[in-house]
Scaffold this motif. Structure first.
Motif, PDB file in Angstrom:
ATOM      1  N   LYS A  43      10.825   7.190  -4.564  1.00  0.00           N
ATOM      2  CA  LYS A  43      10.114   8.472  -4.409  1.00  0.00           C
ATOM      3  C   LYS A  43       8.605   8.230  -4.370  1.00  0.00           C
ATOM      4  CE  LYS A  43      13.140  11.323  -7.220  1.00  0.00           C
ATOM      5  NZ  LYS A  43      13.167  12.159  -8.417  1.00  0.00           N
ATOM      6  N   HIS A  44       8.138   7.346  -5.265  1.00  0.00           N
ATOM      7  CA  HIS A  44       6.703   7.044  -5.296  1.00  0.00           C
ATOM      8  C   HIS A  44       6.270   6.305  -4.033  1.00  0.00           C
ATOM      9  CE1 HIS A  44       5.702   8.559  -9.276  1.00  0.00           C
ATOM     10  NE2 HIS A  44       6.919   8.172  -9.645  1.00  0.00           N
ATOM     11  N   VAL A  50       3.328   8.643   2.874  1.00  0.00           N
ATOM     12  CA  VAL A  50       2.878   9.893   3.484  1.00  0.00           C
ATOM     13  C   VAL A  50       1.355  10.012   3.355  1.00  0.00           C
ATOM     14  CG1 VAL A  50       2.985  12.415   3.299  1.00  0.00           C
ATOM     15  CG2 VAL A  50       5.088  11.067   3.175  1.00  0.00           C
ATOM     16  N   VAL A  51       0.833   9.647   2.182  1.00  0.00           N
ATOM     17  CA  VAL A  51      -0.626   9.711   1.971  1.00  0.00           C
ATOM     18  C   VAL A  51      -1.318   8.661   2.843  1.00  0.00           C
ATOM     19  CG1 VAL A  51      -2.468   9.437   0.252  1.00  0.00           C
ATOM     20  CG2 VAL A  51      -0.379  10.685  -0.337  1.00  0.00           C
ATOM     21  N   PHE A  52      -0.692   7.507   3.004  1.00  0.00           N
ATOM     22  CA  PHE A  52      -1.245   6.470   3.877  1.00  0.00           C
ATOM     23  C   PHE A  52      -1.348   6.998   5.313  1.00  0.00           C
ATOM     24  CE2 PHE A  52      -1.406   2.775   6.533  1.00  0.00           C
ATOM     25  CZ  PHE A  52      -2.066   1.802   5.799  1.00  0.00           C
ATOM     26  N   LEU A  53      -0.281   7.633   5.800  1.00  0.00           N
ATOM     27  CA  LEU A  53      -0.299   8.192   7.160  1.00  0.00           C
ATOM     28  C   LEU A  53      -1.460   9.179   7.311  1.00  0.00           C
ATOM     29  CD1 LEU A  53       3.474   8.974   7.954  1.00  0.00           C
ATOM     30  CD2 LEU A  53       2.149   6.935   8.492  1.00  0.00           C
ATOM     31  N   HIS A  54      -1.617  10.009   6.290  1.00  0.00           N
ATOM     32  CA  HIS A  54      -2.692  11.008   6.289  1.00  0.00           C
ATOM     33  C   HIS A  54      -4.061  10.320   6.398  1.00  0.00           C
ATOM     34  CE1 HIS A  54      -4.860  14.628   4.959  1.00  0.00           C
ATOM     35  NE2 HIS A  54      -5.485  13.845   4.098  1.00  0.00           N
ATOM     36  N   HIS A  55      -4.285   9.312   5.567  1.00  0.00           N
ATOM     37  CA  HIS A  55      -5.583   8.617   5.583  1.00  0.00           C
ATOM     38  C   HIS A  55      -5.764   7.801   6.864  1.00  0.00           C
ATOM     39  CE1 HIS A  55      -6.954   9.964   1.780  1.00  0.00           C
ATOM     40  NE2 HIS A  55      -6.075   9.294   1.051  1.00  0.00           N
ATOM     41  N   ALA A  56      -4.651   7.399   7.481  1.00  0.00           N
ATOM     42  CA  ALA A  56      -4.743   6.608   8.716  1.00  0.00           C
ATOM     43  C   ALA A  56      -5.003   7.501   9.941  1.00  0.00           C
ATOM     44  CB  ALA A  56      -3.468   5.801   8.914  1.00  0.00           C
ATOM     45  N   GLY A  57      -5.106   8.815   9.730  1.00  0.00           N
ATOM     46  CA  GLY A  57      -5.478   9.710  10.826  1.00  0.00           C
ATOM     47  C   GLY A  57      -4.302  10.407  11.496  1.00  0.00           C
ATOM     48  N   LEU A  58      -3.071  10.186  10.995  1.00  0.00           N
ATOM     49  CA  LEU A  58      -1.931  10.940  11.521  1.00  0.00           C
ATOM     50  C   LEU A  58      -1.850  12.267  10.770  1.00  0.00           C
ATOM     51  CD1 LEU A  58      -1.181   7.719  11.644  1.00  0.00           C
ATOM     52  CD2 LEU A  58       1.004   8.589  12.464  1.00  0.00           C
ATOM     53  N   ARG A  59      -1.005  13.171  11.246  1.00  0.00           N
ATOM     54  CA  ARG A  59      -0.860  14.463  10.566  1.00  0.00           C
ATOM     55  C   ARG A  59       0.605  14.647  10.155  1.00  0.00           C
ATOM     56  NH1 ARG A  59      -4.111  19.086  13.266  1.00  0.00           N
ATOM     57  NH2 ARG A  59      -3.024  18.607  15.187  1.00  0.00           N
ATOM     58  N   GLU A 109       8.491  19.096  -6.703  1.00  0.00           N
ATOM     59  CA  GLU A 109       8.536  17.690  -7.130  1.00  0.00           C
ATOM     60  C   GLU A 109       7.879  16.790  -6.076  1.00  0.00           C
ATOM     61  OE1 GLU A 109      12.416  16.063  -7.997  1.00  0.00           O
ATOM     62  OE2 GLU A 109      11.504  14.116  -8.443  1.00  0.00           O
ATOM     63  N   ILE A 110       8.198  17.017  -4.805  1.00  0.00           N
ATOM     64  CA  ILE A 110       7.603  16.201  -3.731  1.00  0.00           C
ATOM     65  C   ILE A 110       6.102  16.473  -3.634  1.00  0.00           C
ATOM     66  CG2 ILE A 110       7.633  15.707  -1.245  1.00  0.00           C
ATOM     67  CD1 ILE A 110      10.601  16.596  -1.286  1.00  0.00           C
ATOM     68  N   VAL A 111       5.728  17.747  -3.743  1.00  0.00           N
ATOM     69  CA  VAL A 111       4.313  18.116  -3.714  1.00  0.00           C
ATOM     70  C   VAL A 111       3.569  17.367  -4.834  1.00  0.00           C
ATOM     71  CG1 VAL A 111       2.714  20.045  -4.153  1.00  0.00           C
ATOM     72  CG2 VAL A 111       4.644  20.352  -2.597  1.00  0.00           C
ATOM     73  N   GLY A 112       4.167  17.329  -6.014  1.00  0.00           N
ATOM     74  CA  GLY A 112       3.546  16.654  -7.161  1.00  0.00           C
ATOM     75  C   GLY A 112       3.386  15.154  -6.929  1.00  0.00           C
ATOM     76  N   LEU A 113       4.405  14.535  -6.337  1.00  0.00           N
ATOM     77  CA  LEU A 113       4.341  13.087  -6.080  1.00  0.00           C
ATOM     78  C   LEU A 113       3.201  12.758  -5.112  1.00  0.00           C
ATOM     79  CD1 LEU A 113       8.167  12.413  -5.701  1.00  0.00           C
ATOM     80  CD2 LEU A 113       6.679  11.274  -7.365  1.00  0.00           C
ATOM     81  N   ASN A 115       0.562  14.700  -4.493  1.00  0.00           N
ATOM     82  CA  ASN A 115      -0.732  15.115  -5.049  1.00  0.00           C
ATOM     83  C   ASN A 115      -1.216  14.257  -6.213  1.00  0.00           C
ATOM     84  OD1 ASN A 115      -1.015  16.944  -3.086  1.00  0.00           O
ATOM     85  ND2 ASN A 115      -0.440  18.727  -4.302  1.00  0.00           N
ATOM     86  N   HIS A 116      -0.386  13.313  -6.612  1.00  0.00           N
ATOM     87  CA  HIS A 116      -0.820  12.276  -7.527  1.00  0.00           C
ATOM     88  C   HIS A 116      -1.999  11.511  -6.911  1.00  0.00           C
ATOM     89  CE1 HIS A 116      -0.287   9.343 -10.649  1.00  0.00           C
ATOM     90  NE2 HIS A 116      -0.190   8.371  -9.767  1.00  0.00           N
ATOM     91  N   HIS A 117      -2.054  11.515  -5.565  1.00  0.00           N
ATOM     92  CA  HIS A 117      -3.080  10.747  -4.837  1.00  0.00           C
ATOM     93  C   HIS A 117      -4.273  11.607  -4.416  1.00  0.00           C
ATOM     94  CE1 HIS A 117      -0.349   7.289  -4.455  1.00  0.00           C
ATOM     95  NE2 HIS A 117       0.588   8.209  -4.374  1.00  0.00           N
ATOM     96  N   GLY A 118      -4.214  12.898  -4.640  1.00  0.00           N
ATOM     97  CA  GLY A 118      -5.309  13.777  -4.218  1.00  0.00           C
ATOM     98  C   GLY A 118      -4.767  15.146  -3.854  1.00  0.00           C
ATOM     99  N   PRO A 119      -5.653  16.082  -3.546  1.00  0.00           N
ATOM    100  CA  PRO A 119      -5.201  17.478  -3.324  1.00  0.00           C
ATOM    101  C   PRO A 119      -4.712  17.727  -1.899  1.00  0.00           C
ATOM    102  CG  PRO A 119      -7.574  17.362  -3.177  1.00  0.00           C
ATOM    103  CD  PRO A 119      -7.115  15.953  -3.453  1.00  0.00           C
ATOM    104  N   PHE A 120      -3.641  17.019  -1.503  1.00  0.00           N
ATOM    105  CA  PHE A 120      -3.226  17.057  -0.100  1.00  0.00           C
ATOM    106  C   PHE A 120      -2.050  17.994   0.176  1.00  0.00           C
ATOM    107  CE2 PHE A 120      -4.672  12.540  -0.825  1.00  0.00           C
ATOM    108  CZ  PHE A 120      -5.953  12.755  -0.337  1.00  0.00           C
TER     109      PHE A 120
END
Ligand SMILES: Nc1ncnc2c1ncn2[C@@H]1O[C@H](COP(=O)(O)OP(=O)(O)O)[C@@H](O)[C@H]1O
Ligand SMILES: CC(=O)N[C@@H](CCC(=O)OP(=O)(O)O)C(=O)O
Length: 291
Positions: A43-44, A50-59, A109-113, A115-120
């Motif tokens: 899960k982590h 997902v956060v990596f994809l976001h930071h890499a410029g994908l949506r 639960e998924i939102v929380g996982l 958002n552990h990395h930021g307010p995304f």
């Protein structure tokens, strides 16, 4: 020695360059499934990807299921539950549990996982802002329609709220519950919901995570994973498929026929399977492409 290790890392990073270029700004709909969602560590890893994809410029947009979680809640409450053609027969009583588990438990639960990395991540139900409108669906068994209760077929997607979240730099996380124009709520298979959203968003990819390596050519024999097939080839194979693979491959077919250039079924039990699929030359799992 230190330099050699560092250089092999640079090699892995540079292999991602053409894929970063190709998918910059691309909407990627990821379906996160119940059976790929049961292991804590995975899960982590999923949230990191997902956060990596976001930071890499994908949506990225996440559409989630929660079949095993729904089944255990129904068990605990002593409500019987069966599947017909891969879909849960959903009584009005079971529907309340489906909504409670998907929108009230799995979604946050998924939102929380993430958002552990930021307010995304922002959680949404398919009922919100008319995202999914459904009508009652029948299962087809031996060519005959069979009533399976409050199971929905999506007839309309209004993706405005999801687009607004993407434009605001967020990661939408969507549960597969739909509303009906008849005032009912409907239980929609999450693979089906993900495909409908991918088409409506004109996504560049639909990625469906599951608990097998991909589509096996001769299931239940699990030696031969099909790495790529066209929509026509898949359509010809559809009548031979069973259980959960039916809605999953139907979803890939709907997405590709609806204009999504690639739909993938990946093994969610493999750590970082999303990154392996998107950013490596080998790719993994099964890819469906237009004919
Ligand atoms: N041809 C096939 N290739 C792969 N899996 C298949 C095939 N036919 C049936 N299956 C079954 O479908 C299952 C995946 O569906 P399901 O359990 O609903 O997944 P999820 O919970 O990830 O949505 C596999 O675990 C496997 O048991
Ligand atoms: C109609 C129908 O079958 N709905 C599914 C919705 C959840 C789902 O699809 O979850 P997975 O992706 O984890 O299987 C169900 O009730 O189980």
């Amino acid at each position: 020695m230190r330099l050699t290790t560092a250089q092999s890392k640079a090699q892995a990073l540079i292999e991602a360059l053409p894929w970063l270029t190709r998918f910059h700004g691309a909407v990627v709909v990821v379906k996160y499934g119940g059976n790929a969602m049961t292991d804590e560590s995975l899960k982590h890893r999923f949230a990191e990807d997902v956060v990596f994809l976001h930071h890499a410029g994908l949506r990225p947009v996440v559409v989630h299921g929660g079949g095993p979680q729904i089944s255990s809640a129904l068990d605990r409450l002593g409500i019987e539950s069966t599947f017909t053609a891969g879909l849960r027969v959903t009584t009005p009583e079971a529907m309340q549990v489906v909504r409670m588990v998907l929108t009230g438990q799995v979604n946050p639960e998924i939102v929380g996982l993430i958002n552990h990395h930021g307010p995304f991540a922002v959680g949404m139900s398919g009922e919100d802002a008319h995202l999914f409108t459904a009508v009652r669906k029948h299962a087809i068994v031996d060519g005959e329609p069979v009533d399976i209760g409050q199971v929905g077929e999506i007839i309309k997607v209004e993706p405005g709220a999801v687009r607004a979240l993407l434009d605001d730099g967020r990661i939408p996380v969507v549960s597969s519950v739909a509303r009906g124009d008849d005032g009912q709520i409907y239980n929609v298979n999450a693979d089906t919901a993900a495909a409908a959203l991918a088409v409506a968003l004109k996504a560049q990819k639909l990625i469906v995570l599951t608990d097998v390596e991909g589509l096996y050519a001769n299931w239940p024999d699990d030696t031969d994973v099909i790495d790529q097939l066209t929509a026509d080839e898949l359509a010809a194979m559809m009548p031979t498929l069973s259980s959960g693979m039916v809605p999953k491959m139907e979803a890939c077919l709907t997405a590709v026929q609806g204009g999504v250039p690639q739909a993938h079924v990946l093994d969610g039990r493999v750590p970082h399977s999303l990154l392996l699929e998107i950013f490596t030359n080998e790719g993994i799992g099964t890819m469906v492409i237009p004919s």
